[in-house]
Design a protein around this motif. Sequence first.
Motif, PDB file in Angstrom:
ATOM      1  N   TRP A   1       0.932  -1.182  -0.069  1.00 52.12           N
ATOM      2  CA  TRP A   1       0.085  -0.020   0.002  1.00 52.12           C
ATOM      3  C   TRP A   1       0.722   1.158  -0.196  1.00 52.12           C
ATOM      4  O   TRP A   1       1.910   1.435   0.751  1.00 52.12           O
ATOM      5  N   PRO A   2       0.408   2.129  -0.672  1.00 47.52           N
ATOM      6  CA  PRO A   2       1.356   3.438  -0.987  1.00 47.52           C
ATOM      7  C   PRO A   2       1.601   4.044   0.363  1.00 47.52           C
ATOM      8  O   PRO A   2       0.787   4.371   1.223  1.00 47.52           O
ATOM      9  N   LYS A   3       2.764   4.664   0.402  1.00 44.18           N
ATOM     10  CA  LYS A   3       3.094   5.108   1.697  1.00 44.18           C
ATOM     11  C   LYS A   3       3.260   6.830   1.421  1.00 44.18           C
ATOM     12  O   LYS A   3       2.878   7.406   0.256  1.00 44.18           O
ATOM     13  N   VAL A   4       3.000   7.706   2.667  1.00 46.21           N
ATOM     14  CA  VAL A   4       3.286   9.111   2.547  1.00 46.21           C
ATOM     15  C   VAL A   4       4.909   9.333   2.741  1.00 46.21           C
ATOM     16  O   VAL A   4       5.676   9.111   3.736  1.00 46.21           O
ATOM     17  N   ALA A   5       5.581  10.062   1.718  1.00 45.90           N
ATOM     18  CA  ALA A   5       7.136  10.392   1.784  1.00 45.90           C
ATOM     19  C   ALA A   5       7.127  11.442   2.723  1.00 45.90           C
ATOM     20  O   ALA A   5       6.292  12.699   2.437  1.00 45.90           O
ATOM     21  N   MET A   6       8.155  11.730   3.491  1.00 44.45           N
ATOM     22  CA  MET A   6       8.284  12.941   4.124  1.00 44.45           C
ATOM     23  C   MET A   6       9.899  13.171   4.341  1.00 44.45           C
ATOM     24  O   MET A   6      10.687  11.989   4.550  1.00 44.45           O
ATOM     25  N   ASN A   7      10.477  14.488   4.421  1.00 44.90           N
ATOM     26  CA  ASN A   7      11.847  14.512   4.619  1.00 44.90           C
ATOM     27  C   ASN A   7      12.107  14.438   6.151  1.00 44.90           C
ATOM     28  O   ASN A   7      11.600  15.134   7.042  1.00 44.90           O
ATOM     29  N   GLY A   8      13.153  13.621   6.567  1.00 43.32           N
ATOM     30  CA  GLY A   8      13.508  13.503   7.881  1.00 43.32           C
ATOM     31  C   GLY A   8      14.812  14.063   8.054  1.00 43.32           C
ATOM     32  O   GLY A   8      15.505  14.512   7.103  1.00 43.32           O
ATOM     33  N   PRO A   9      15.523  14.046   9.417  1.00 43.31           N
ATOM     34  CA  PRO A   9      16.914  14.472   9.401  1.00 43.31           C
ATOM     35  C   PRO A   9      17.949  13.761   8.720  1.00 43.31           C
ATOM     36  O   PRO A   9      17.942  12.447   9.199  1.00 43.31           O
ATOM     37  N   GLY A  10      18.348  14.403   7.531  1.00 45.04           N
ATOM     38  CA  GLY A  10      19.515  13.507   6.779  1.00 45.04           C
ATOM     39  C   GLY A  10      18.812  12.387   5.767  1.00 45.04           C
ATOM     40  O   GLY A  10      19.687  11.678   5.210  1.00 45.04           O
ATOM     41  N   ALA A  11      17.625  12.080   5.727  1.00 42.90           N
ATOM     42  CA  ALA A  11      17.165  11.290   5.047  1.00 42.90           C
ATOM     43  C   ALA A  11      15.720  11.339   4.806  1.00 42.90           C
ATOM     44  O   ALA A  11      15.012  12.089   5.149  1.00 42.90           O
ATOM     45  N   LEU A  12      15.148  10.680   3.774  1.00 44.18           N
ATOM     46  CA  LEU A  12      13.896  10.553   3.208  1.00 44.18           C
ATOM     47  C   LEU A  12      13.139   9.504   3.896  1.00 44.18           C
ATOM     48  O   LEU A  12      13.426   8.201   3.828  1.00 44.18           O
ATOM     49  N   LEU A  13      12.282   9.624   4.490  1.00 39.12           N
ATOM     50  CA  LEU A  13      11.346   8.901   5.522  1.00 39.12           C
ATOM     51  C   LEU A  13      10.004   8.384   4.843  1.00 39.12           C
ATOM     52  O   LEU A  13       9.407   9.458   4.083  1.00 39.12           O
ATOM     53  N   SER A  14       9.147   7.634   5.379  1.00 39.69           N
ATOM     54  CA  SER A  14       7.889   7.247   4.785  1.00 39.69           C
ATOM     55  C   SER A  14       6.971   6.818   6.178  1.00 39.69           C
ATOM     56  O   SER A  14       7.501   6.261   7.048  1.00 39.69           O
ATOM     57  N   ARG A  15       5.737   6.914   5.917  1.00 42.88           N
ATOM     58  CA  ARG A  15       4.831   6.611   6.760  1.00 42.88           C
ATOM     59  C   ARG A  15       3.578   5.863   6.078  1.00 42.88           C
ATOM     60  O   ARG A  15       3.309   6.129   5.145  1.00 42.88           O
ATOM     61  N   ASN A  16       2.786   5.140   7.132  1.00 41.58           N
ATOM     62  CA  ASN A  16       1.636   4.696   6.399  1.00 41.58           C
ATOM     63  C   ASN A  16       0.619   5.856   6.110  1.00 41.58           C
ATOM     64  O   ASN A  16       0.664   6.721   6.963  1.00 41.58           O
ATOM     65  N   ASP A  17      -0.277   5.701   5.001  1.00 43.19           N
ATOM     66  CA  ASP A  17      -1.241   6.773   5.043  1.00 43.19           C
ATOM     67  C   ASP A  17      -2.457   6.482   5.583  1.00 43.19           C
ATOM     68  O   ASP A  17      -2.959   5.476   5.682  1.00 43.19           O
ATOM     69  N   PRO A  18      -3.025   7.393   6.606  1.00 38.82           N
ATOM     70  CA  PRO A  18      -3.925   7.254   7.605  1.00 38.82           C
ATOM     71  C   PRO A  18      -5.231   6.911   6.665  1.00 38.82           C
ATOM     72  O   PRO A  18      -6.428   6.281   7.392  1.00 38.82           O
ATOM     73  N   THR A  19      -5.437   7.272   5.473  1.00 39.03           N
ATOM     74  CA  THR A  19      -6.509   6.979   4.741  1.00 39.03           C
ATOM     75  C   THR A  19      -6.572   5.701   3.978  1.00 39.03           C
ATOM     76  O   THR A  19      -7.442   5.289   3.297  1.00 39.03           O
TER      77      THR A  19
END
Length: 721
Positions: A399-417
């Motif tokens: 299932w597609p993730k939500v991408a976001m910029n973290g400290p020094g890296a590209l992070l991702s999390r689950n989409d709440p929808t």
Amino acid sequence: MTTDLSLLTTAAEKWDAAAKDFEKVQKTYDSQVKSAGFDGSWTGQANMYARPTMQQTFEQYTSAAKEARALASLLRDAHTQFTELRGKLKSVVADAEKAGFKVGEDGTVSSATPSDRAALHDPDYQAELAKVASARSDWAQKLADMVNVFDDADHGVRLALTTAVQDTDLFDGTANGFNAKAEGDLEKVEAKETIRLAEKLKSGKKLDPEELAEAPWLFRDVAQDKKASQLVLDTMGPDGTIELANRLNGLAGSGDKSHKEAYDAIRSGLAGTVSAATEDTKSPFYEKWREGLRKAGTKNFGGENDPVYGYQSFVGLMEHNKRYGNQFLNDLGDDIIAAEKKDKAIWTKWRDHPGTASDPLDHLLGVMSGNPEAATSFLDPGAEGKNDHLEYLLKKREWPKVAMNGPGALLSRNDPTSQAGLGLAIEAASTGRTPLADGAQPDPEARHNEAQARVMHDTIEFLDQGTSTEVPANLRRPVANALAQYTVDTHDILSSTNADMIRNAERGYWDPDGTGKIHMAVRRDHLTQVMRGLSEDPDAYGTLHSAETDYIARELDKLPGDATRDSISSTLGKSGAALGAYSAIREDISNDHRSQAYANADWKTKVAYHIIGGLVTPLPVGPEAFRLGDGAQRLVDTWAFSMANDMKAQADAKANAEISDHYLDATNQLTLMVDGWAKEHQIDTRADAGKKHVESLTLQMLSNFTSGNKLASESLTDTGN
């Protein structure tokens, strides 16, 4: 409703006659006037100047005949369209009146209301009033919708007639001459004007006030006709349609609030155009359009670092219309799956794009839930298990993730929808009905076909992970809504008394007498484990428990007052065993929340309020609303009203949780319901004979509670508590 539409065909005949007259005059002009300028008998400078004028006059007669015939054709189209729409409007009126409502000349819908003031305090009467009011509102809306369609068609005819008499050739030598290019096809006129406005919007320009007033009804009216819709989409192509959808998203979401309603209406009309154009999947248009959409679907219409893919915009557009054809929805789902299998990260969400569907497959499934037949065909594995869509969605899809910029890296999390659309599609596919509205009461004895039962069975099997089953949050409520409509089956499965259920657990369904009355079958432990996973959501548990209570009430209501213990042992035993399973699930939830006292109390309180709200004041669901019989409803009320009254007296969360525990305890619930059954049958529980009889029935139910509770508890052992 009473307008003489035949006047339109009468006028058409006169315009046809006018065309013939123009042609006759043209012949006379050609032979007696124009010929003098072209046969060589007249020469000189005067002739040189006269000849262009003569030719122009001759051509104007041709244009006049063309315009007249176009007007005749348009008037005939209008007659056909208005006659058809009036027939549909009359049909809605007739259906409303058949349902017991009166439709006034102004379109208002009314119903007779009993005048007995004493009845106003009767809960059953109040529930019936609410049901009638809801139905009256539905009929009024249906009539209003038909009138709006009629009004849009009227606007379209006026546009076509006005356009037909406008001289569109700026170089024919006449400022306001006859229209040599007059169009006699009503749908083509509307389609061409729609395309003109669409191209203007797509190019980045804004519509002027007159165009902005015209566009909403024009797009709506085009969406009523397959031919016009296909012409519009074929001209724009999938790329152009997606570009227009993106443009409308921007306009509707801009700060121009005064025009937002108009742009929303245009967007809805465009979505309706897609629906109408794709209805005929055998047409030459359809295959061409689908092939073009496959290419446009994976094309980036956004920026390099902020992509917006075609399918995201297109499905976002589709969400502005309620219904699409079965095959189109299935084909589009197949194409999106094929696209994402080639690029698993394609739907990664980088930021919100209002109006687009970040996960087009999940959003498409949400759209599909509005067409249960399409949802069933898409998710049904089939008798031979060849369709793997449901397995892919529940077990294999990343299932597609939500991408976001973290400290020094590209992070991702689950989409709440995530999986919200899938949940709705499963509910529709497994029940054959659109998803229940919040507060609506499921029918525990709903009927299903083989395909729907297979979807329900496989949903349970794919969700089951053993004793540690966890169900994604957005699946809990809709899957519980669906499963509650299989209560007649889960009641038997949880009691482990039906051999046919056990024998057919792997197949997934069975037909007890070959009449098509299909039952869903699944392993008891798998069902229990999935129900436990669903029950993390207190409303999901409340829905399931309420449906079980409704079904027990129905079964009790069927028992005569003089029923013996032996003659009703099956009914009572199954009820006790089923509630024993529910108790085991509730106990497991409580144990799991032991270290979170507040969360535990909150869960119990929410369950209680869900049950009280659903059983005491059920929300009807459309024309086929589920409603308990009066006797069964009173059995439920005996228990539910007692719980409601105690809850009202408390404001403390801990106290409410204890009240919930008290009334959801199977012993107390069954005792209160059997006591209500006794009162329904005038059994005097104060007398020894009546008291012993009721106690005997209650004990019969409770004797099976222990076995049902034990079996369910064993299925939930080692859940990581």
